[in-house]
Write a protein that holds these residues in place. Structure first.
Motif, PDB file in Angstrom:
ATOM      1  N   ILE A 183       0.857  -1.193   0.000  1.00 13.28           N
ATOM      2  CA  ILE A 183       0.000   0.000   0.000  1.00 13.28           C
ATOM      3  C   ILE A 183       0.888   1.236   0.000  1.00 13.28           C
ATOM      4  O   ILE A 183       1.769   1.383   0.856  1.00 13.28           O
ATOM      5  CB  ILE A 183      -0.939   0.011   1.222  1.00 13.28           C
ATOM      6  CG1 ILE A 183      -1.783  -1.268   1.244  1.00 13.28           C
ATOM      7  CG2 ILE A 183      -1.821   1.265   1.195  1.00 13.28           C
ATOM      8  CD1 ILE A 183      -2.620  -1.498   0.011  1.00 13.28           C
ATOM      9  N   ARG A 184       0.663   2.116  -0.958  1.00 18.21           N
ATOM     10  CA  ARG A 184       1.476   3.323  -1.108  1.00 18.21           C
ATOM     11  C   ARG A 184       0.615   4.578  -1.009  1.00 18.21           C
ATOM     12  O   ARG A 184      -0.599   4.527  -1.246  1.00 18.21           O
ATOM     13  CB  ARG A 184       2.205   3.307  -2.462  1.00 18.21           C
ATOM     14  CG  ARG A 184       3.127   2.107  -2.648  1.00 18.21           C
ATOM     15  CD  ARG A 184       3.736   2.067  -4.049  1.00 18.21           C
ATOM     16  NE  ARG A 184       4.593   0.901  -4.227  1.00 18.21           N
ATOM     17  CZ  ARG A 184       5.895   0.884  -3.960  1.00 18.21           C
ATOM     18  NH1 ARG A 184       6.479   1.995  -3.498  1.00 18.21           N
ATOM     19  NH2 ARG A 184       6.618  -0.220  -4.138  1.00 18.21           N
ATOM     20  N   ASP A 185       1.270   5.697  -0.674  1.00 18.30           N
ATOM     21  CA  ASP A 185       0.558   6.976  -0.653  1.00 18.30           C
ATOM     22  C   ASP A 185       0.586   7.588  -2.045  1.00 18.30           C
ATOM     23  O   ASP A 185       1.095   6.979  -2.997  1.00 18.30           O
ATOM     24  CB  ASP A 185       1.159   7.919   0.397  1.00 18.30           C
ATOM     25  CG  ASP A 185       2.620   8.256   0.130  1.00 18.30           C
ATOM     26  OD1 ASP A 185       3.066   8.086  -1.026  1.00 18.30           O
ATOM     27  OD2 ASP A 185       3.316   8.696   1.080  1.00 18.30           O
ATOM     28  N   ALA A 186       0.044   8.787  -2.178  1.00 16.49           N
ATOM     29  CA  ALA A 186      -0.067   9.427  -3.486  1.00 16.49           C
ATOM     30  C   ALA A 186       1.293   9.689  -4.116  1.00 16.49           C
ATOM     31  O   ALA A 186       1.413   9.782  -5.345  1.00 16.49           O
ATOM     32  CB  ALA A 186      -0.848  10.736  -3.365  1.00 16.49           C
ATOM     33  N   ASN A 189       5.186   6.425  -1.805  1.00 15.01           N
ATOM     34  CA  ASN A 189       5.883   5.904  -0.630  1.00 15.01           C
ATOM     35  C   ASN A 189       5.095   4.741  -0.027  1.00 15.01           C
ATOM     36  O   ASN A 189       3.860   4.794   0.067  1.00 15.01           O
ATOM     37  CB  ASN A 189       6.051   7.008   0.419  1.00 15.01           C
ATOM     38  CG  ASN A 189       6.838   8.191  -0.120  1.00 15.01           C
ATOM     39  OD1 ASN A 189       7.926   8.028  -0.675  1.00 15.01           O
ATOM     40  ND2 ASN A 189       6.267   9.399   0.019  1.00 15.01           N
ATOM     41  N   VAL A 190       5.793   3.690   0.380  1.00 16.49           N
ATOM     42  CA  VAL A 190       5.130   2.512   0.937  1.00 16.49           C
ATOM     43  C   VAL A 190       4.637   2.809   2.352  1.00 16.49           C
ATOM     44  O   VAL A 190       5.410   3.212   3.231  1.00 16.49           O
ATOM     45  CB  VAL A 190       6.083   1.294   0.957  1.00 16.49           C
ATOM     46  CG1 VAL A 190       5.395   0.108   1.628  1.00 16.49           C
ATOM     47  CG2 VAL A 190       6.508   0.919  -0.458  1.00 16.49           C
ATOM     48  N   LEU A 191       3.336   2.626   2.551  1.00 11.94           N
ATOM     49  CA  LEU A 191       2.739   2.783   3.872  1.00 11.94           C
ATOM     50  C   LEU A 191       2.682   1.448   4.615  1.00 11.94           C
ATOM     51  O   LEU A 191       2.888   1.393   5.827  1.00 11.94           O
ATOM     52  CB  LEU A 191       1.323   3.355   3.741  1.00 11.94           C
ATOM     53  CG  LEU A 191       1.195   4.725   3.063  1.00 11.94           C
ATOM     54  CD1 LEU A 191      -0.272   5.115   2.923  1.00 11.94           C
ATOM     55  CD2 LEU A 191       1.962   5.783   3.860  1.00 11.94           C
ATOM     56  N   VAL A 192       2.372   0.388   3.864  1.00  8.99           N
ATOM     57  CA  VAL A 192       2.269  -0.944   4.462  1.00  8.99           C
ATOM     58  C   VAL A 192       2.863  -1.958   3.482  1.00  8.99           C
ATOM     59  O   VAL A 192       2.455  -2.015   2.323  1.00  8.99           O
ATOM     60  CB  VAL A 192       0.801  -1.327   4.760  1.00  8.99           C
ATOM     61  CG1 VAL A 192       0.744  -2.694   5.436  1.00  8.99           C
ATOM     62  CG2 VAL A 192       0.124  -0.277   5.618  1.00  8.99           C
ATOM     63  N   TYR A 193       3.845  -2.726   3.944  1.00  7.47           N
ATOM     64  CA  TYR A 193       4.385  -3.829   3.148  1.00  7.47           C
ATOM     65  C   TYR A 193       3.505  -5.061   3.368  1.00  7.47           C
ATOM     66  O   TYR A 193       3.265  -5.458   4.509  1.00  7.47           O
ATOM     67  CB  TYR A 193       5.818  -4.144   3.555  1.00  7.47           C
ATOM     68  CG  TYR A 193       6.827  -3.104   3.125  1.00  7.47           C
ATOM     69  CD1 TYR A 193       7.369  -3.118   1.844  1.00  7.47           C
ATOM     70  CD2 TYR A 193       7.230  -2.094   4.011  1.00  7.47           C
ATOM     71  CE1 TYR A 193       8.295  -2.166   1.441  1.00  7.47           C
ATOM     72  CE2 TYR A 193       8.155  -1.137   3.614  1.00  7.47           C
ATOM     73  CZ  TYR A 193       8.683  -1.182   2.326  1.00  7.47           C
ATOM     74  OH  TYR A 193       9.592  -0.237   1.932  1.00  7.47           O
TER      75      TYR A 193
END
Length: 305
Positions: A183-186, A189-193
């Motif tokens: 899960i990445r931000d706009a 950047n990875v928020l959750v692997y």
């Protein structure tokens, strides 16, 4: 999902008092897939309490009678029992014409939709797909057009570890994690692997049915690492020349193919009636590939996740 094969018949061209013509049922979840339909298949379905109406697909490998002479009768019985669910029939060119002729002269008008899929038996082609499996043809080398079938489960989702999931995740993001996406931000950047909040998925299972054929090492790319391989073994290796002449295989050849493909388990079938005792076929194959069984009527082979 249940993934289970039941043997209904294992004899070659001539049946015997204790072996029927070729037929198998592959149970996938709550559906039955019938593979070949030799003479007597209806009786075997009743013998093992397999409900006709749960059969969703029928696959016919080729038009030698020991692989399809039970088909018209089974389709007629489904009609007499009031089936309304469409039935998919996969078979080589000519099968639809044969059935149409039989039904026309018997005055049979099926009360359900029979959807015929004509197969190109000379190539490896996907012929069926649903949410859980795919089915491909496997090209055989036989006296007439003939193919086998490869059943594979699709990749399975990663189970989520609930206690490790951040509260801010949305339902669509949870779905993406289950299918192995981070899960990445706009900004990217990875928020959750995903590997930090999921467990490894259960493995996908597979079954390959190799119908009548000469020994074909060309099949290795299609069969590699399958869980269960059925391969015809009409003769023992002392009849290797006869097997080649009649477009069949020996038990040793089936085992050599299984070993080269690194399959998990091998099933031998399509036995010549000359073998009252099948032990020589089994012993011959096990010398090359120990994880071998005989396809005996009524036997069930379950493939675990």
């Amino acid at each position: 999902m249940e993934f289970e094969l039941r043997i209904l018949g294992s004899s070659s061209a001539t049946p015997s008092t204790n072996r029927h013509h070729t037929a198998q049922v592959l149970t996938l979840g709550n559906q039955y897939h019938l593979i070949d339909c030799g003479e007597g298949t209806q009786m075997q379905l009743m013998q093992y309490k397999i409900k006709y109406q749960r059969i969703c697909n029928i696959y016919i490998s080729h038009l030698h009678g020991d692989h399809y002479f039970g088909l018209a009768g089974l389709l007629s019985t489904m009609h007499l029992q009031g089936r309304h669910t469409p039935l998919h029939l996969f078979g080589p060119p000519g099968l639809s014409e044969i059935l149409s002729l039989q039904f026309r002269y018997s005055g049979t008008n099926l009360c359900y939709k029979l959807i015929f899929h004509e197969l190109d038996t000379a190539c490896f082609t996907q012929i069926f797909e649903d949410e859980e499996i795919t089915v491909h043809t496997i090209p055989m080398e036989h006296r007439i057009p003939c193919c086998g079938f490869l059943f594979r489960e699709k990749p399975k989702p990663y189970p989520l570890i609930k206690e490790k999931l951040p509260d801010f995740l949305t339902p669509p993001q949870l779905v993406r994690l289950k299918w192995g996406e981070d899960i990445r931000d706009a900004q990217g950047n990875v928020l959750v692997y995903h590997q930090e909040v999921t467990m490894p998925p259960k493995r996908s299972r597979s079954y390959a049915y190799c119908s009548d054929s000469r020994y074909r090492p060309e099949l290795l790319p299609y069969l590699r690492h399958v869980d269960l391989l059925y391969h015809e073994a009409t003769f023992t290796d002392e009849y290797r020349e006869r097997a080649y002449y009649t477009f069949h295989s020996t038990a040793r050849q089936a085992a050599e193919l299984a070993a080269a493909a690194e399959v998990r388990r091998l099933l031998l079938g399509h036995f010549s009636v000359r073998y009252k005792d099948l032990t020589p076929l089994l012993e011959e194959a096990m010398e090359v590939f120990p994880a071998t069984n005989l396809a005996i009527e009524g036997d069930v082979f379950s493939i675990q996740e």
